[in-house]
Design a protein around this motif. Structure first.
Motif, PDB file in Angstrom:
ATOM      1  N   PHE A   1      26.759  38.872  63.036  1.00 17.25           N
ATOM      2  CA  PHE A   1      27.948  38.337  62.380  1.00 17.25           C
ATOM      3  C   PHE A   1      28.069  36.867  62.780  1.00 17.25           C
ATOM      4  O   PHE A   1      28.783  36.523  63.717  1.00 17.25           O
ATOM      5  N   PRO A   2      27.359  35.968  62.072  1.00 15.70           N
ATOM      6  CA  PRO A   2      27.296  34.568  62.498  1.00 15.70           C
ATOM      7  C   PRO A   2      28.599  33.802  62.322  1.00 15.70           C
ATOM      8  O   PRO A   2      28.804  32.784  62.986  1.00 15.70           O
ATOM      9  N   ASP A   3      29.487  34.270  61.449  1.00 10.29           N
ATOM     10  CA  ASP A   3      30.749  33.565  61.201  1.00 10.29           C
ATOM     11  C   ASP A   3      31.927  34.250  61.870  1.00 10.29           C
ATOM     12  O   ASP A   3      33.076  34.012  61.498  1.00 10.29           O
ATOM     13  N   GLY A   4      31.660  35.100  62.844  1.00 10.74           N
ATOM     14  CA  GLY A   4      32.721  35.761  63.579  1.00 10.74           C
ATOM     15  C   GLY A   4      33.098  37.103  62.998  1.00 10.74           C
ATOM     16  O   GLY A   4      32.624  37.500  61.930  1.00 10.74           O
ATOM     17  N   LEU A   5      33.979  37.811  63.738  1.00 15.39           N
ATOM     18  CA  LEU A   5      34.424  39.122  63.307  1.00 15.39           C
ATOM     19  C   LEU A   5      35.755  39.468  63.945  1.00 15.39           C
ATOM     20  O   LEU A   5      36.133  38.901  64.970  1.00 15.39           O
ATOM     21  N   ILE A   6      36.455  40.386  63.295  1.00 12.82           N
ATOM     22  CA  ILE A   6      37.705  40.939  63.803  1.00 12.82           C
ATOM     23  C   ILE A   6      37.553  42.453  63.724  1.00 12.82           C
ATOM     24  O   ILE A   6      37.249  42.996  62.655  1.00 12.82           O
ATOM     25  N   VAL A   7      37.746  43.132  64.867  1.00 12.54           N
ATOM     26  CA  VAL A   7      37.647  44.586  64.907  1.00 12.54           C
ATOM     27  C   VAL A   7      38.978  45.130  65.416  1.00 12.54           C
ATOM     28  O   VAL A   7      39.518  44.640  66.406  1.00 12.54           O
ATOM     29  N   GLU A   8      39.489  46.138  64.726  1.00 12.43           N
ATOM     30  CA  GLU A   8      40.726  46.805  65.136  1.00 12.43           C
ATOM     31  C   GLU A   8      40.393  48.265  65.412  1.00 12.43           C
ATOM     32  O   GLU A   8      39.732  48.920  64.596  1.00 12.43           O
ATOM     33  N   PHE A   9      40.845  48.762  66.573  1.00 12.17           N
ATOM     34  CA  PHE A   9      40.641  50.155  66.953  1.00 12.17           C
ATOM     35  C   PHE A   9      41.987  50.853  66.966  1.00 12.17           C
ATOM     36  O   PHE A   9      42.973  50.293  67.457  1.00 12.17           O
ATOM     37  N   PHE A  10      42.028  52.080  66.458  1.00 14.37           N
ATOM     38  CA  PHE A  10      43.263  52.850  66.419  1.00 14.37           C
ATOM     39  C   PHE A  10      43.061  54.153  67.180  1.00 14.37           C
ATOM     40  O   PHE A  10      42.088  54.867  66.937  1.00 14.37           O
ATOM     41  N   ASP A  11      43.992  54.471  68.082  1.00 14.56           N
ATOM     42  CA  ASP A  11      43.905  55.748  68.792  1.00 14.56           C
ATOM     43  C   ASP A  11      44.628  56.834  67.997  1.00 14.56           C
ATOM     44  O   ASP A  11      45.094  56.599  66.873  1.00 14.56           O
TER      45      ASP A  11
ATOM     46  N   LYS B   1      48.039  53.545  67.780  1.00 14.89           N
ATOM     47  CA  LYS B   1      48.172  52.296  68.525  1.00 14.89           C
ATOM     48  C   LYS B   1      46.910  51.473  68.301  1.00 14.89           C
ATOM     49  O   LYS B   1      45.801  52.002  68.306  1.00 14.89           O
ATOM     50  N   LYS B   2      47.110  50.165  68.117  1.00 12.19           N
ATOM     51  CA  LYS B   2      46.010  49.293  67.721  1.00 12.19           C
ATOM     52  C   LYS B   2      45.573  48.369  68.858  1.00 12.19           C
ATOM     53  O   LYS B   2      46.398  47.755  69.521  1.00 12.19           O
ATOM     54  N   ASN B   3      44.245  48.278  69.052  1.00 18.54           N
ATOM     55  CA  ASN B   3      43.619  47.300  69.924  1.00 18.54           C
ATOM     56  C   ASN B   3      42.783  46.388  69.029  1.00 18.54           C
ATOM     57  O   ASN B   3      42.101  46.869  68.124  1.00 18.54           O
ATOM     58  N   THR B   4      42.838  45.073  69.276  1.00 20.22           N
ATOM     59  CA  THR B   4      42.158  44.112  68.407  1.00 20.22           C
ATOM     60  C   THR B   4      41.172  43.274  69.209  1.00 20.22           C
ATOM     61  O   THR B   4      41.476  42.831  70.313  1.00 20.22           O
ATOM     62  N   VAL B   5      39.994  43.061  68.627  1.00 19.38           N
ATOM     63  CA  VAL B   5      38.949  42.227  69.237  1.00 19.38           C
ATOM     64  C   VAL B   5      38.562  41.170  68.220  1.00 19.38           C
ATOM     65  O   VAL B   5      38.276  41.493  67.058  1.00 19.38           O
ATOM     66  N   THR B   6      38.538  39.898  68.641  1.00 22.28           N
ATOM     67  CA  THR B   6      38.077  38.810  67.774  1.00 22.28           C
ATOM     68  C   THR B   6      37.026  37.999  68.514  1.00 22.28           C
ATOM     69  O   THR B   6      37.074  37.888  69.746  1.00 22.28           O
ATOM     70  N   ALA B   7      36.077  37.433  67.780  1.00 22.46           N
ATOM     71  CA  ALA B   7      35.048  36.579  68.365  1.00 22.46           C
ATOM     72  C   ALA B   7      34.487  35.682  67.275  1.00 22.46           C
ATOM     73  O   ALA B   7      34.538  36.016  66.090  1.00 22.46           O
ATOM     74  N   ASN B   8      33.935  34.546  67.689  1.00 19.26           N
ATOM     75  CA  ASN B   8      33.329  33.604  66.744  1.00 19.26           C
ATOM     76  C   ASN B   8      31.943  34.050  66.290  1.00 19.26           C
ATOM     77  O   ASN B   8      31.425  33.563  65.287  1.00 19.26           O
ATOM     78  N   TYR B   9      31.325  34.960  67.050  1.00 21.85           N
ATOM     79  CA  TYR B   9      29.962  35.408  66.762  1.00 21.85           C
ATOM     80  C   TYR B   9      29.794  36.794  67.359  1.00 21.85           C
ATOM     81  O   TYR B   9      30.369  37.091  68.414  1.00 21.85           O
ATOM     82  N   GLY B  10      29.010  37.637  66.709  1.00 20.05           N
ATOM     83  CA  GLY B  10      28.771  38.971  67.249  1.00 20.05           C
ATOM     84  C   GLY B  10      27.439  39.537  66.804  1.00 20.05           C
ATOM     85  O   GLY B  10      26.919  39.196  65.745  1.00 20.05           O
TER      86      GLY B  10
ATOM     87  N   TYR C   1      30.462  41.855  76.548  1.00 23.03           N
ATOM     88  CA  TYR C   1      29.614  42.949  76.078  1.00 23.03           C
ATOM     89  C   TYR C   1      30.429  44.228  76.060  1.00 23.03           C
ATOM     90  O   TYR C   1      31.247  44.457  76.940  1.00 23.03           O
ATOM     91  N   TRP C   2      30.145  45.061  75.056  1.00 22.23           N
ATOM     92  CA  TRP C   2      30.801  46.364  74.984  1.00 22.23           C
ATOM     93  C   TRP C   2      29.717  47.412  74.803  1.00 22.23           C
ATOM     94  O   TRP C   2      28.959  47.389  73.837  1.00 22.23           O
TER      95      TRP C   2
ATOM     96  N   LEU D   1      24.879  48.556  72.104  1.00 20.58           N
ATOM     97  CA  LEU D   1      25.492  47.426  72.816  1.00 20.58           C
ATOM     98  C   LEU D   1      25.975  46.400  71.793  1.00 20.58           C
ATOM     99  O   LEU D   1      25.277  46.080  70.838  1.00 20.58           O
ATOM    100  N   ILE D   2      27.188  45.896  72.010  1.00 23.07           N
ATOM    101  CA  ILE D   2      27.752  44.851  71.162  1.00 23.07           C
ATOM    102  C   ILE D   2      27.917  43.603  72.008  1.00 23.07           C
ATOM    103  O   ILE D   2      28.506  43.646  73.089  1.00 23.07           O
ATOM    104  N   ASP D   3      27.395  42.487  71.532  1.00 27.32           N
ATOM    105  CA  ASP D   3      27.463  41.196  72.215  1.00 27.32           C
ATOM    106  C   ASP D   3      28.406  40.298  71.413  1.00 27.32           C
ATOM    107  O   ASP D   3      28.125  39.959  70.272  1.00 27.32           O
ATOM    108  N   LEU D   4      29.533  39.944  72.018  1.00 26.31           N
ATOM    109  CA  LEU D   4      30.519  39.070  71.379  1.00 26.31           C
ATOM    110  C   LEU D   4      30.494  37.720  72.081  1.00 26.31           C
ATOM    111  O   LEU D   4      30.482  37.662  73.317  1.00 26.31           O
ATOM    112  N   GLN D   5      30.537  36.633  71.312  1.00 28.94           N
ATOM    113  CA  GLN D   5      30.450  35.299  71.901  1.00 28.94           C
ATOM    114  C   GLN D   5      31.421  34.341  71.225  1.00 28.94           C
ATOM    115  O   GLN D   5      31.717  34.474  70.051  1.00 28.94           O
TER     116      GLN D   5
END
Length: 188
Positions: free
Chosen positions: A80-90, A94-103, A134-135, A111-115
């Motif tokens: 994901f060269p232009d970044g990504l937004i991931v939302e997790f729901f339990d 309830k929502k947890n959000t992860v954002t990064a410029n690259y993934g 890393y996740w 393994l997920i590498d976020l940068q």
């Protein structure tokens, strides 16, 4: 020359064979022109909005402007060269959000590498910022060796160089850190 069905049939077969031979040569040139470079992705996605479900319940969403799929490689991955937004729901939505410029998501290892400006915000307002994170999906484990800052819901702040944690941040191990910790007095 006497024309027989055999002569006519063999003439037709010969003409068809020659025609097919020339047409195959033309197609071969076209296929060679379309040949994909070895380092090119198998697929390119734009305006990605994926929803992951479990038994009809949305458990995660992933949004990104661009995805490059390298599943055709010996060590497959999605970038994901232009970044990504991931939302997790339990289970309680309830929502947890992860954002990064690259993934990068590595298919074989999970393994997920976020940068780049990585930020994790949990449903209880715990906020983690780091340059890289890393996740490990298989073990539900988050880690980094880079500088990071965690602001917990109770106001505690932890700035450090590297940490390991479960994805809920309830089992947290910091390698080196400074910060403000808030302790509750149990005698109250």
């Amino acid at each position: 020359m006497k024309f027989t069905y055999r002569n006519i049939f063999s003439s037709i077969v010969t003409i068809l064979f020659v025609t097919m031979l020339f047409s195959c040569e033309g197609n071969l040139k076209g296929v060679q022109q379309m040949e994909i470079p070895e380092d090119a992705p198998q697929a390119i996605g734009a305006g990605i909005n994926l929803k992951y479900t479990d038994s009809g319940r949305v458990v995660a969403t992933l949004r990104s402007e661009k995805m490059l799929d390298y599943s055709n490689k010996n060590f497959p991955y999605r970038e994901f060269p232009d970044g990504l937004i991931v939302e997790f729901f339990d289970e309680e939505r309830k929502k947890n959000t992860v954002t990064a410029n690259y993934g990068v998501i590595y298919n074989n290892t999970g393994l997920i590498d976020l940068q780049g400006d990585v930020e994790v915000v949990t449903s209880d307002s715990t906020r983690l910022t780091a340059d890289q994170l890393y996740w490990d999906q298989a073990n539900n484990w988050v880690f980094t060796d880079h500088p990071n800052t965690i602001r917990f819901k109770n106001g505690a702040v932890n700035e450090g160089m590297g940490f390991d944690s479960n994805q809920e941040f309830t089992n947290f191990r910091s390698r080196s850190n400074v910060g403000v910790q808030i302790l509750e007095d149990e005698n109250k």
